[in-house]
Design an enzyme around this catalytic site. Structure first.
Site, PDB file in Angstrom:
ATOM      1  N   ASP A 146       0.825  -1.217   0.157  1.00  0.00           N
ATOM      2  CA  ASP A 146       0.021  -0.084   0.065  1.00  0.00           C
ATOM      3  C   ASP A 146       0.802   1.113   0.114  1.00  0.00           C
ATOM      4  O   ASP A 146       0.544   2.070  -0.938  1.00  0.00           O
ATOM      5  CB  ASP A 146      -0.972   0.046   1.306  1.00  0.00           C
ATOM      6  CG  ASP A 146      -1.912   1.013   1.430  1.00  0.00           C
ATOM      7  OD1 ASP A 146      -2.430   1.508   0.027  1.00  0.00           O
ATOM      8  OD2 ASP A 146      -2.399   1.585   2.132  1.00  0.00           O
ATOM      9  N   CYS A 189     -21.500  -2.687 -17.425  1.00  0.00           N
ATOM     10  CA  CYS A 189     -21.719  -2.501 -16.210  1.00  0.00           C
ATOM     11  C   CYS A 189     -21.159  -1.126 -15.969  1.00  0.00           C
ATOM     12  O   CYS A 189     -19.976  -1.005 -16.053  1.00  0.00           O
ATOM     13  CB  CYS A 189     -21.322  -3.711 -15.308  1.00  0.00           C
ATOM     14  SG  CYS A 189     -21.829  -3.449 -13.716  1.00  0.00           S
TER      15      CYS A 189
END
EC number: 1.17.99.6
Length: 373
Positions: A134, A191
């Site tokens: 991260d 979508c």
């Protein structure tokens, strides 16, 4: 040892230590990512939490000289809480996003990567490695995509075929040359549910995020929350799950096999009023082990105040009034003024009128004025 054989041994060992998915990618520069990051920078869409050097983010050999391979890992986390406590009038609760449930994932993934690194070092003593989770230089998402962990969804999350987007990502750059895996084909298709559901319109379009509008980012800021986002915050204390919750790929996905990520309901769905007076020591004791505490208690308290205003929680008036009159932090005083204005009963107006006579901070005075209007 042959590269293909070593790769198979690494995969087998990763399963033993509880890594849910592992993939291998070349350490070639991420050139298309570089173009995207430059565009994000140009548009002012970056949050400021990223590694500022775009070259380091896109050229693995700048992070580890002679890098040949990047090993990507993913650990699944739960999407549902067992026996969640109810938030009710007079006893309102806030919520931490799923990515902050259980033990801080940075620590858990670093632990798994350290074990993997020790295993590889035994097999290949000359290999050099660097791991990150991260906060490292590389883009976890770009690495995971190239390594076949999943595809990069329109919600800007990696979506795995097995665990949906409810996964934490980490990676290890190495000088070993290991056979790469094939990327997974994008399956979002037409979508657009995440883009349409984003509360603040932060998903500008599929795969492009204006971080400065993203609620997950806004909950981590320490200053006054811009007025237009306060009601959008709802009762979120840290992070936002909307774009994951509406994703069809996440329907029915809920994995509980990583013990460290099991949530304590009283921590991840805490009562709001006690957060207003919590000491630093108590905050660290209760919330220190979770990822959502990394910015300290001030953003969490500010968000709790906004949540109480959102609920128009009359039981909180005295606690909010004390903050408005006595708290040394202008952001907390001003946000308390906003919440009292939302509650708007006789007691809340009394506190606001009292503050009007004594407040000297111009930003707080403005909040008090607006609240009384």
């Amino acid at each position: 040892m042959a590269d293909a054989q070593l790769k198979e041994e690494i995969i087998a060992y990763s399963k033993k230590i509880g890594i849910d998915k592992i993939g291998f990618a070349s350490a070639n520069p991420f050139l298309s990512l570089k173009d995207r990051l430059l565009k994000q920078q140009e548009l002012g869409y970056q949050s400021g939490f990223e590694e500022p050097d775009i070259n380091k983010r896109t050229h693995p050999d700048m992070v580890l000289p002679e890098a040949k391979t990047i090993i990507a890992i993913a650990l699944a986390y739960p999407s549902k809480m067992k026996n969640p406590p109810k938030s009710k009038k007079g006893d309102r609760r806030g919520v931490f996003c799923r990515a902050s449930w259980g033990e801080d994932y940075h620590r858990v993934l670093k632990n798994r990567l350290e074990k993997l690194q020790e295993f590889i070092q035994e097999k290949a003593p000359a290999a050099r490695m660097k791991s990150m989770v991260d906060t490292g230089e590389l883009s976890d998402r770009a690495v995971a995509e190239r390594a076949g962990i999943g595809w990069s969804g329109k919600n800007c999350a990696i979506i795995t075929p097995e665990f949906g987007s409810y996964v934490y990502l980490g990676e290890m750059i190495t000088t070993l040359s290991l056979p790469p895996d094939q990327p997974v084909t994008d399956q979002c298709g037409s979508c657009n549910k995440c883009v349409e559901a984003c509360p603040t319109g932060a998903l500008v379009q599929g795969g492009q995020l204006d971080s400065n509008k993203c609620i997950a980012y806004l909950t981590q800021t320490k200053d006054f929350l811009p007025d237009q986002y306060r009601k959008k915050l709802g009762n979120r204390l840290y992070g936002c799950d909307t774009c994951q919750q509406v994703c069809p790929e996440n329907k029915g996905i809920d994995y509980h096999h990583q013990e460290e990520f099991e949530p304590d309901p009283e921590i991840v769905k805490p009562k709001l009023i006690p957060l207003l007076q919590i000491s630093n020591k108590e905050f660290k004791r209760k919330f220190g082990p979770i990822a959502g505490s990394w910015r300290g208690k001030k953003p969490i308290q500010r968000n709790a105040i906004i949540a109480l205003g959102h609920f128009k929680e009359e039981k909180a008036v005295d606690d909010l009034g004390k903050l408005l009159i006595d708290d040394p932090r202008p952001v907390i005083r001003g946000t308390a003024a906003w919440a009292l204005g939302e509650i708007n009963n006789r007691e809340s107006r009394d506190y606001l009128n009292q503050a009007l006579k004594q407040e000297i901070d111009s930003n707080v005075k403005k909040e008090v004025d607006n609240a009384l209007k």
